[in-house]
Design a protein around this motif. Structure first.
Motif, PDB file in Angstrom:
ATOM      1  N   LYS A   1       3.019  11.690   4.861  1.00  0.00           N
ATOM      2  CA  LYS A   1       4.621  11.786   4.910  1.00  0.00           C
ATOM      3  C   LYS A   1       5.150  12.217   6.457  1.00  0.00           C
ATOM      4  O   LYS A   1       5.289  13.339   6.799  1.00  0.00           O
ATOM      5  N   ASP A   2       5.230  11.146   7.233  1.00  0.00           N
ATOM      6  CA  ASP A   2       5.524  11.364   8.575  1.00  0.00           C
ATOM      7  C   ASP A   2       7.066  11.357   8.972  1.00  0.00           C
ATOM      8  O   ASP A   2       7.543  11.648   9.728  1.00  0.00           O
ATOM      9  N   GLU A   3       7.467  10.960   7.835  1.00  0.00           N
ATOM     10  CA  GLU A   3       9.208  10.774   7.884  1.00  0.00           C
ATOM     11  C   GLU A   3       9.965  12.034   7.523  1.00  0.00           C
ATOM     12  O   GLU A   3       9.186  12.917   6.815  1.00  0.00           O
ATOM     13  N   LEU A   4      11.207  12.312   8.070  1.00  0.00           N
ATOM     14  CA  LEU A   4      11.749  13.380   7.758  1.00  0.00           C
ATOM     15  C   LEU A   4      12.713  13.477   6.750  1.00  0.00           C
ATOM     16  O   LEU A   4      13.213  12.314   5.958  1.00  0.00           O
TER      17      LEU A   4
ATOM     18  N   THR B   1       0.933  -1.238   0.117  1.00  0.00           N
ATOM     19  CA  THR B   1       0.088   0.006   0.068  1.00  0.00           C
ATOM     20  C   THR B   1       1.003   1.120   0.039  1.00  0.00           C
ATOM     21  O   THR B   1       1.874   1.240   0.563  1.00  0.00           O
ATOM     22  N   LEU B   2       0.258   2.321  -0.804  1.00  0.00           N
ATOM     23  CA  LEU B   2       1.052   3.431  -0.857  1.00  0.00           C
ATOM     24  C   LEU B   2       0.482   4.443   0.412  1.00  0.00           C
ATOM     25  O   LEU B   2      -0.615   4.451   0.275  1.00  0.00           O
ATOM     26  N   VAL B   3       1.348   5.212   0.910  1.00  0.00           N
ATOM     27  CA  VAL B   3       0.854   6.031   2.028  1.00  0.00           C
ATOM     28  C   VAL B   3       0.820   7.269   1.601  1.00  0.00           C
ATOM     29  O   VAL B   3       0.439   8.103   2.517  1.00  0.00           O
ATOM     30  N   TYR B   4       0.926   7.812   0.494  1.00  0.00           N
ATOM     31  CA  TYR B   4       0.804   9.250   0.008  1.00  0.00           C
ATOM     32  C   TYR B   4      -0.895   9.497   0.445  1.00  0.00           C
ATOM     33  O   TYR B   4      -1.568   8.853   0.399  1.00  0.00           O
TER      34      TYR B   4
END
Lengths: 10, 211
Positions: A7-10, A1-4
């Protein structure tokens, strides 16, 4: 699954 | 958040602070590539524009602000306050060779065609190769100060730890983003030579010098 647009990553 | 991700972020933070500390303490930016620092500033600026559009967590926002502030602060120290110590003769890598391909690729391989998403993707691709002017500079001068070596090690470890984080997230959350994963792998591979030298020389108390 794509999470767009989760964007919780830095 | 998992332990790999947290360690990666802390390693990244440590790297950035180490660099500022080194420049401030020695009153000199000798051996540091201004071009790599400029590229990182472009990376953070392009990626963290979402500070204005979406909120993830206090941790996330604070880290973004710290990275942005520190990178602009580093540029200020390098190109203004301690400019005479900047060794631009050895910092001769052509950064357009990195910026242009990263920009082109971000139009070709991108999740969604929006300005924010393309800028985010561009920042991921550019970050992967942003260290090249610095590594080129070390190879040209044939050496790096010990604190610069620590900086590079912490900076390289950060994306390597993120790879472990992505593996972990794939198994626990079904999270998979090939753009960041492939770029992160490229980024980590670029440091491999340096990691080898760091472990075999710097950790044994020797100065990093190339044969």
């Amino acid at each position: 699954t794509l999470v767009y647009p989760d964007k919780d990553e830095l | 958040m998992n332990i790999f991700r947290l360690c990666g972020d802390l390693s990244h933070l440590l790297a950035i602070l180490l660099l500022l500390f080194k420049i401030w303490k020695t009153r000199s930016c000798a051996g540091i590539s201004g071009k790599t620092q400029l590229l990182f500033t472009i990376v953070y600026t392009a990626r963290y524009l979402d500070l204005f559009t979406s909120f993830v967590s206090v941790y996330n926002s604070v880290m973004k602000i710290v990275f942005l502030t520190a990178s602009y602060g580093t540029l200020y120290l390098m190109f203004y306050k301690f400019k005479p110590t900047y060794d631009h003769n050895h910092d001769s890598f052509r950064i357009l060779y990195l910026i242009v391909p990263a920009l082109v690729l971000s139009f070709i391989i991108v999740h969604v065609y929006t300005v924010m998403e393309i800028l985010w993707t561009f920042s991921i691709y550019l970050e992967a190769v942003a260290i090249m002017p610095q590594l080129f500079m070390v190879s040209r001068t044939g050496e790096a100060e010990t604190i610069t070596s620590h900086y590079l090690f912490a900076l390289g470890s950060y994306r390597a730890l993120y790879i472990l984080n992505w593996i972990y997230r794939y198994y626990t959350e079904d999270f998979l983003d090939w753009i960041t994963i492939m770029a992160g792998i490229v980024q980590t591979i670029l440091y491999c030579d340096f990691f080898y030298l760091y472990i075999t020389k710097v950790l044994k108390g020797k100065r990093l010098s190339l044969p």
